[in-house]
Design a protein around this motif. Sequence first.
Motif, PDB file in Angstrom:
ATOM      1  N   MET A 161       0.825  -1.206   0.000  1.00  0.00           N
ATOM      2  CA  MET A 161       0.000   0.000   0.000  1.00  0.00           C
ATOM      3  C   MET A 161       0.859   1.255   0.000  1.00  0.00           C
ATOM      4  O   MET A 161       0.674   2.161  -0.782  1.00  0.00           O
ATOM      5  N   LYS A 203       4.904   2.504  -0.213  1.00  0.00           N
ATOM      6  CA  LYS A 203       6.283   2.122  -0.485  1.00  0.00           C
ATOM      7  C   LYS A 203       7.168   3.362  -0.389  1.00  0.00           C
ATOM      8  O   LYS A 203       6.919   4.359  -1.072  1.00  0.00           O
ATOM      9  N   GLU A 229       8.171  -0.579   3.551  1.00  0.00           N
ATOM     10  CA  GLU A 229       6.857  -0.767   2.955  1.00  0.00           C
ATOM     11  C   GLU A 229       5.843  -1.020   4.053  1.00  0.00           C
ATOM     12  O   GLU A 229       6.161  -1.647   5.071  1.00  0.00           O
ATOM     13  N   LYS A 236       2.047  -2.637   4.298  1.00  0.00           N
ATOM     14  CA  LYS A 236       1.039  -3.372   3.540  1.00  0.00           C
ATOM     15  C   LYS A 236      -0.356  -3.086   4.071  1.00  0.00           C
ATOM     16  O   LYS A 236      -0.531  -2.663   5.223  1.00  0.00           O
ATOM     17  N   LYS A 237      -1.346  -3.320   3.243  1.00  0.00           N
ATOM     18  CA  LYS A 237      -2.740  -3.098   3.618  1.00  0.00           C
ATOM     19  C   LYS A 237      -3.089  -3.945   4.848  1.00  0.00           C
ATOM     20  O   LYS A 237      -2.784  -5.131   4.909  1.00  0.00           O
ATOM     21  N   GLU A 288       5.302   6.073  -2.656  1.00  0.00           N
ATOM     22  CA  GLU A 288       4.196   5.620  -3.494  1.00  0.00           C
ATOM     23  C   GLU A 288       3.066   5.098  -2.608  1.00  0.00           C
ATOM     24  O   GLU A 288       3.315   4.410  -1.617  1.00  0.00           O
ATOM     25  N   ILE A 289       1.835   5.446  -2.990  1.00  0.00           N
ATOM     26  CA  ILE A 289       0.649   4.902  -2.334  1.00  0.00           C
ATOM     27  C   ILE A 289      -0.184   4.225  -3.408  1.00  0.00           C
ATOM     28  O   ILE A 289      -0.618   4.866  -4.367  1.00  0.00           O
ATOM     29  N   ASP A 290      -0.376   2.920  -3.241  1.00  0.00           N
ATOM     30  CA  ASP A 290      -1.092   2.130  -4.250  1.00  0.00           C
ATOM     31  C   ASP A 290      -0.515   2.366  -5.648  1.00  0.00           C
ATOM     32  O   ASP A 290      -1.243   2.500  -6.637  1.00  0.00           O
ATOM     33  N   GLY A 291       0.814   2.459  -5.729  1.00  0.00           N
ATOM     34  CA  GLY A 291       1.481   2.616  -7.018  1.00  0.00           C
ATOM     35  C   GLY A 291       1.532   4.033  -7.536  1.00  0.00           C
ATOM     36  O   GLY A 291       2.136   4.289  -8.587  1.00  0.00           O
ATOM     37  N   LYS A 335      -7.170  10.006   1.517  1.00  0.00           N
ATOM     38  CA  LYS A 335      -6.880   8.574   1.577  1.00  0.00           C
ATOM     39  C   LYS A 335      -6.025   8.228   2.789  1.00  0.00           C
ATOM     40  O   LYS A 335      -6.162   7.156   3.387  1.00  0.00           O
ATOM     41  N   GLU A 365      -8.102   5.246   4.069  1.00  0.00           N
ATOM     42  CA  GLU A 365      -7.597   3.886   3.959  1.00  0.00           C
ATOM     43  C   GLU A 365      -6.417   3.668   4.900  1.00  0.00           C
ATOM     44  O   GLU A 365      -6.104   2.534   5.259  1.00  0.00           O
ATOM     45  N   THR A 381      -5.336   0.070   8.272  1.00  0.00           N
ATOM     46  CA  THR A 381      -3.895   0.233   8.083  1.00  0.00           C
ATOM     47  C   THR A 381      -3.437   1.459   8.873  1.00  0.00           C
ATOM     48  O   THR A 381      -3.985   2.548   8.699  1.00  0.00           O
TER      49      THR A 381
END
Length: 371
Positions: A1, A3, A23, A25-26, A59-62, A78, A156, A188
């Motif tokens: 989620m 990075k 990182e 993760k969710k 990065e958040i969700d890419g 978010k 999120e 998260t």
Amino acid sequence: MIKVEHLAKSFAGTTVLADISTEIKKGEVIAIIGPSGTGKSTFLRCLNLLEQPSGGAIEIDGMDILDKKADIAKIRQKMNMVFQSFNLFSHLSVLDNLTLAPIRLKGMATQDAQAKALDLLRLVGLAEKADSYPDELSGGQKQRVAIARCLAMEPEIILFDEPTSALDPTMISEVLSVIRRLAKDGMTMAIVTHEMDFAKDVSNRVLYMDEGLIYEEGSPAQIFDNPQKEKTKAFINRIRSYHCRIGSPDYDLYAMNAEIEAFCEKQVLPKKTRDDLLLLVEELLQIYTPYLPAMAFEMTIAYSEKSGHLTLMCESAGGPFNPLDSGGLPDDFGLMIIKKLTESITYQFVDGKNRLELLMQKGFKNSPHLE
């Protein structure tokens, strides 16, 4: 989620974050611990772009949030943040604090926003305070409202920047209980905290930060029970101990007692234990003081969660000298008190130092009480 790669941040030429890569993760709950001033809060503020990083990538969700074209307002919806100072609007009621952003930023209908706000206030146990104003609330209640306000934007990810540091000890547990519930619900979260027991209990992973770096990371069991690196070991051990140096007969007794009381509160020790410890320290100081400043000494109080024991150790340099020998005591009554408060007393002369170690009575409820 999330990075993070080689994140750096400097203020006026001073490096606060040197090279952060990790990182999240969710559904993970990350506890971030470490000494004060090591960049923990700055790290969170960079994630939320309240501080602009000096280098690196997030990065958040890419999505590269450092891209100049990134929609910062959407990113903050978010990934919301709860601050140590609450940041509530004092001129608005609790309900209005929760509905303001959903109505203005998300275009939610007033009636829907109010209904959702009441549900969230029930979640944090404060529905009856909907019409109250922040100044009418306790610190713990304000922070729970701040968490509810954060949830009103349906984030999120939630970032917590020392959410209990501005609270009295009695109010800390009510806020931590709400965060525990969010963790169970799969939210998260990244939490900067000094509450080590809470971090150990609620997190999936712990980041230990030192000197602007993630110095060590791992599971709570690894970081708290079996840290691999020296600075982590020193930090974890220091949490469960109090240390001071007494080099003058004019030491500040009141300040020292206040620090010992704070240490006891941090370990959630009973009042009886605290009182016995303060009495033991007082009696030892009466024994050592006549020899100051010629014989300065170091005093360490350590608490073991596993055994439930408190240990008090005094170290002084010089030739062999046991201050509890009859020749060094001002009277026998002080020694009687010391023996009544302890399970064992050990004296050693090691590496040119006198080391006196006193193990306090275990089983605080049944420890002898001095009338």
